[in-house]
Scaffold this motif. Structure first.
Motif, PDB file in Angstrom:
ATOM      1  N   PHE A  35       0.842  -1.198   0.000  1.00 50.60           N
ATOM      2  CA  PHE A  35       0.000   0.000   0.000  1.00 50.60           C
ATOM      3  C   PHE A  35       0.873   1.242   0.000  1.00 50.60           C
ATOM      4  CE2 PHE A  35       0.267  -0.983   4.588  1.00 50.60           C
ATOM      5  CZ  PHE A  35       0.659   0.241   5.107  1.00 50.60           C
ATOM      6  N   PHE A  36       0.283   2.314  -0.503  1.00 52.33           N
ATOM      7  CA  PHE A  36       1.027   3.567  -0.646  1.00 52.33           C
ATOM      8  C   PHE A  36       0.091   4.736  -0.381  1.00 52.33           C
ATOM      9  CE2 PHE A  36       2.245   7.247  -3.176  1.00 52.33           C
ATOM     10  CZ  PHE A  36       3.560   7.436  -2.776  1.00 52.33           C
ATOM     11  N   SER A  37       0.633   5.754   0.264  1.00 51.02           N
ATOM     12  CA  SER A  37      -0.106   6.993   0.487  1.00 51.02           C
ATOM     13  C   SER A  37       0.870   8.162   0.477  1.00 51.02           C
ATOM     14  CB  SER A  37      -0.849   6.936   1.827  1.00 51.02           C
ATOM     15  OG  SER A  37      -1.441   8.193   2.104  1.00 51.02           O
ATOM     16  N   ALA A  38       0.608   9.130  -0.373  1.00 54.11           N
ATOM     17  CA  ALA A  38       1.441  10.340  -0.408  1.00 54.11           C
ATOM     18  C   ALA A  38       0.957  11.294   0.676  1.00 54.11           C
ATOM     19  CB  ALA A  38       1.347  10.995  -1.773  1.00 54.11           C
ATOM     20  N   THR A  39       1.886  11.809   1.469  1.00 51.98           N
ATOM     21  CA  THR A  39       1.534  12.763   2.516  1.00 51.98           C
ATOM     22  C   THR A  39       2.481  13.954   2.444  1.00 51.98           C
ATOM     23  OG1 THR A  39       3.029  11.989   4.265  1.00 51.98           O
ATOM     24  CG2 THR A  39       0.960  10.777   3.975  1.00 51.98           C
ATOM     25  N   PRO A  40       2.057  15.096   2.978  1.00 47.15           N
ATOM     26  CA  PRO A  40       2.917  16.281   2.960  1.00 47.15           C
ATOM     27  C   PRO A  40       4.226  16.077   3.716  1.00 47.15           C
ATOM     28  CG  PRO A  40       0.657  16.878   3.506  1.00 47.15           C
ATOM     29  CD  PRO A  40       0.729  15.390   3.531  1.00 47.15           C
ATOM     30  N   ILE A  41       4.196  15.253   4.765  1.00 46.55           N
ATOM     31  CA  ILE A  41       5.386  15.062   5.590  1.00 46.55           C
ATOM     32  C   ILE A  41       6.290  13.980   5.008  1.00 46.55           C
ATOM     33  CG2 ILE A  41       6.222  14.361   7.875  1.00 46.55           C
ATOM     34  CD1 ILE A  41       3.642  15.501   9.035  1.00 46.55           C
ATOM     35  N   GLU A  42       5.708  12.807   4.754  1.00 51.11           N
ATOM     36  CA  GLU A  42       6.488  11.672   4.260  1.00 51.11           C
ATOM     37  C   GLU A  42       5.548  10.656   3.630  1.00 51.11           C
ATOM     38  OE1 GLU A  42       9.793   8.461   5.930  1.00 51.11           O
ATOM     39  OE2 GLU A  42       8.637   9.670   7.333  1.00 51.11           O
ATOM     40  N   LEU A 165      -2.742  14.063  16.163  1.00 52.81           N
ATOM     41  CA  LEU A 165      -1.485  14.761  15.891  1.00 52.81           C
ATOM     42  C   LEU A 165      -1.080  14.691  14.420  1.00 52.81           C
ATOM     43  CD1 LEU A 165       0.937  16.284  17.173  1.00 52.81           C
ATOM     44  CD2 LEU A 165       2.026  14.055  17.488  1.00 52.81           C
ATOM     45  N   VAL A 166      -1.381  13.567  13.762  1.00 55.17           N
ATOM     46  CA  VAL A 166      -0.968  13.393  12.363  1.00 55.17           C
ATOM     47  C   VAL A 166      -2.157  13.238  11.408  1.00 55.17           C
ATOM     48  CG1 VAL A 166       1.267  12.378  12.965  1.00 55.17           C
ATOM     49  CG2 VAL A 166      -0.737  10.900  12.700  1.00 55.17           C
ATOM     50  N   ARG A 167      -3.373  13.433  11.924  1.00 59.03           N
ATOM     51  CA  ARG A 167      -4.576  13.182  11.123  1.00 59.03           C
ATOM     52  C   ARG A 167      -4.615  13.992   9.834  1.00 59.03           C
ATOM     53  NH1 ARG A 167      -9.725  12.820  14.673  1.00 59.03           N
ATOM     54  NH2 ARG A 167      -8.494  11.020  15.368  1.00 59.03           N
ATOM     55  N   ASN A 168      -4.205  15.256   9.908  1.00 61.76           N
ATOM     56  CA  ASN A 168      -4.246  16.111   8.716  1.00 61.76           C
ATOM     57  C   ASN A 168      -3.064  15.882   7.782  1.00 61.76           C
ATOM     58  OD1 ASN A 168      -6.642  17.353   9.538  1.00 61.76           O
ATOM     59  ND2 ASN A 168      -5.539  18.871  10.784  1.00 61.76           N
TER      60      ASN A 168
END
Length: 197
Positions: A35-42, A165-168
């Motif tokens: 699975f993969f998910s692009a996030t602003p942090i990592e 804390l990391v939801r957004n």
């Protein structure tokens, strides 16, 4: 002699049918789910190569199961959070799918080349079961059944809570990919119908 001929034909037909059924099951214990998910942090990415799967060309049914702790991340800390905070892997150690090919046509799938199909069934993750239908590709090649699918999964649909804390920072939908390379099941006398051109 003529009386025994129908019996001989019946036995021969039964033997051929039994052989054909034995040839229709394919399985693996080393399939891949990632699975993969692009996030602003990592970006979040993990792979699990401990997927057990069985596909039955005789019935059009398929199933797979995987240990949740089998997912491997690039960062150990991310892997720990995944198992302890999100997936609760000790409580829900497995993810499973059981379903079937929609409008299954074994003869058509036995022709050469990959075939686009729809798969429908019950996906169970984190103790929650949901009915899903996803596009997939299957191909008989060199005696093996190759199957793959890519589809979205929303953690919220399976009661997976993302810490505030990391939801957004985490995408609400993950892209899941399944890749299976399945040889004939033990006891099978060969491949299912050979691909034709």
């Amino acid at each position: 002699m003529q009386r025994s001929l129908p019996l001989l034909v019946l036995l021969l037909a039964l033997w051929v049918t039994t052989r054909a059924q034995a040839q229709t099951k394919y399985l693996t214990k080393a399939g891949l789910v990632s699975f993969f998910s692009a996030t602003p942090i990592e970006d979040i990415e993990a792979r699990n190569q401990q997927v057990a799967a069985v596909l039955d060309f005789g019935t059009g049914q398929l199933a797979f199961s995987l240990p949740v702790k089998g997912f491997v991340f690039k960062r150990t800390l991310m892997q720990e959070h995944f198992n302890e905070n999100y997936m609760e892997s000790d409580k829900f150690p497995k993810a499973t799918f059981a379903g079937r090919f929609v409008n299954f046509d074994a003869a058509a799938l036995a022709t050469a080349g990959p075939h686009n199909v729809q798969v429908e069934g019950d996906l169970t993750v984190h103790g929650v079961t949901r009915r899903v239908q996803v596009p997939a590709s299957v191909e008989l090649k060199s005696g093996q059944l190759l199957a793959s699918a890519t589809f979205p999964v929303a953690p919220a649909d399976y009661n997976i809570e993302i810490p505030m804390l990391v939801r957004n920072s985490i995408a609400k939908v993950m892209t899941v990919r399944v890749v299976l390379s399945c040889p004939p099941a033990p006891g099978a006398v060969g491949a299912a119908p050979r691909p034709t051109n």
